[in-house]
Design a protein around this motif. Sequence first.
Motif, short mmCIF file in Angstrom:
data_model
loop_
_atom_site.label_atom_id
_atom_site.label_comp_id
_atom_site.label_asym_id
_atom_site.label_seq_id
_atom_site.Cartn_x
_atom_site.Cartn_y
_atom_site.Cartn_z
N UNK A 76 0.83 -1.21 0.00
CA UNK A 76 0.00 0.00 0.00
C UNK A 76 0.86 1.26 0.00
N UNK A 77 1.88 1.30 0.84
CA UNK A 77 2.73 2.49 0.91
C UNK A 77 3.44 2.73 -0.41
N UNK A 78 3.87 1.69 -1.07
CA UNK A 78 4.58 1.86 -2.34
C UNK A 78 3.65 2.26 -3.47
N UNK A 79 2.38 1.89 -3.39
CA UNK A 79 1.44 2.18 -4.47
C UNK A 79 0.69 3.51 -4.29
N UNK A 80 0.51 3.95 -3.06
CA UNK A 80 -0.26 5.18 -2.83
C UNK A 80 0.43 6.39 -3.45
N UNK A 81 -0.36 7.35 -3.93
CA UNK A 81 0.25 8.60 -4.37
C UNK A 81 0.81 9.35 -3.16
N UNK A 82 1.97 9.98 -3.36
CA UNK A 82 2.66 10.65 -2.27
C UNK A 82 3.07 12.05 -2.71
N UNK A 83 2.99 12.99 -1.78
CA UNK A 83 3.46 14.36 -2.00
C UNK A 83 4.47 14.65 -0.91
N UNK A 84 5.66 15.10 -1.32
CA UNK A 84 6.68 15.49 -0.35
C UNK A 84 6.92 16.99 -0.49
N UNK A 85 6.84 17.69 0.64
CA UNK A 85 7.12 19.12 0.69
C UNK A 85 8.56 19.29 1.16
N UNK A 86 9.40 19.90 0.31
CA UNK A 86 10.80 20.10 0.66
C UNK A 86 11.38 21.22 -0.19
N UNK A 87 12.12 22.09 0.46
CA UNK A 87 12.85 23.12 -0.27
C UNK A 87 14.23 22.63 -0.69
N UNK A 88 14.69 21.51 -0.12
CA UNK A 88 16.05 21.06 -0.39
C UNK A 88 16.16 19.84 -1.29
N UNK A 89 15.15 18.98 -1.32
CA UNK A 89 15.21 17.83 -2.22
C UNK A 89 15.20 18.30 -3.67
N UNK A 90 15.92 17.60 -4.50
CA UNK A 90 15.94 17.91 -5.93
C UNK A 90 14.97 17.03 -6.71
N UNK A 91 14.66 15.85 -6.15
CA UNK A 91 13.73 14.95 -6.81
C UNK A 91 13.10 14.04 -5.76
N UNK A 92 12.01 13.41 -6.14
CA UNK A 92 11.31 12.46 -5.29
C UNK A 92 11.18 11.16 -6.07
N UNK A 93 12.05 10.22 -5.78
CA UNK A 93 12.20 9.01 -6.60
C UNK A 93 11.29 7.85 -6.20
N UNK A 94 10.78 7.85 -4.98
CA UNK A 94 9.91 6.76 -4.53
C UNK A 94 8.69 6.71 -5.43
N UNK A 95 8.20 5.54 -5.72
CA UNK A 95 7.09 5.36 -6.65
C UNK A 95 5.90 6.27 -6.31
N UNK A 96 5.30 6.83 -7.35
CA UNK A 96 4.10 7.66 -7.24
C UNK A 96 4.28 8.89 -6.36
N UNK A 97 5.49 9.46 -6.36
CA UNK A 97 5.79 10.63 -5.54
C UNK A 97 5.85 11.90 -6.38
N UNK A 98 5.43 12.98 -5.76
CA UNK A 98 5.48 14.30 -6.38
C UNK A 98 6.13 15.25 -5.39
N UNK A 99 7.06 16.06 -5.86
CA UNK A 99 7.79 17.02 -5.03
C UNK A 99 7.17 18.40 -5.17
N UNK A 100 6.90 19.05 -4.03
CA UNK A 100 6.43 20.44 -4.01
C UNK A 100 7.45 21.22 -3.20
N UNK A 101 7.98 22.29 -3.79
CA UNK A 101 9.09 23.02 -3.18
C UNK A 101 8.66 24.25 -2.38
N UNK A 102 7.45 24.74 -2.57
CA UNK A 102 7.06 25.94 -1.82
C UNK A 102 5.55 26.00 -1.64
N UNK A 103 5.11 26.99 -0.88
CA UNK A 103 3.70 27.28 -0.63
C UNK A 103 2.93 26.08 -0.08
N UNK A 104 3.43 25.54 1.03
CA UNK A 104 2.78 24.41 1.70
C UNK A 104 1.30 24.67 1.92
#
Length: 186
Positions: A76-104
């Motif tokens: 379930x954790x690997x398949x669920x869509x994920x959003x990571x909020x980070x100003x320092x990460x350059x990418x989000x490689x875990x399956x189904x992940x999306x990186x948001x860099x600002x405006x939490x």
Amino acid sequence: MRQLTVFNSISLDGCFTDANNDMSWAHQTDPEWQAFTNGNAKGESEVIFGRVTYQMMAGWWPSPAALKAFPQVAKAMNEMPKVVFSRTLQSAEWSNSRLVKDDLVGEVRRMKADRGPHLLLMGSGTIIAQLTQERLIDEYQIVTQPVVLGAGRSMFEGVKDRLKLKRTKERSFANGCVVAWYEPER
């Protein structure tokens, strides 16, 4: 409107991480607890993380050890869509992940207004505090673990305004854990 739920463990002295940012003390493996977590891990949510929790989870759930020890939760954790909020990460490689860099706050407001599965926030104390302050969290599912850490972090560090909550349900487990569900009083 999508609901945003926090699911976190805390120690008896109110910490969600110990003084070293470790959360391993919160892991339980008895059959009753596993049945509960398997039931919760149905993959019907979009998960929100901050960088620290995201990196910890991304390092564990795709691993062969996690897939062997907790197959349903890992799947379930690997398949669920994920959003990571980070100003320092350059990418989000875990399956189904999306990186948001600002405006939490703005992004979470947009996510809540969009269609889709419920939103689930795990770990990520800094984000919990910010979204609590903005009154964007609809439910807190708090697991009280039978351990005293002596030092650590509160997931509400930085909240300036008092927030009154009402308990809507609770469940006790033989391992000493108690899960309580809370909603903000409006």
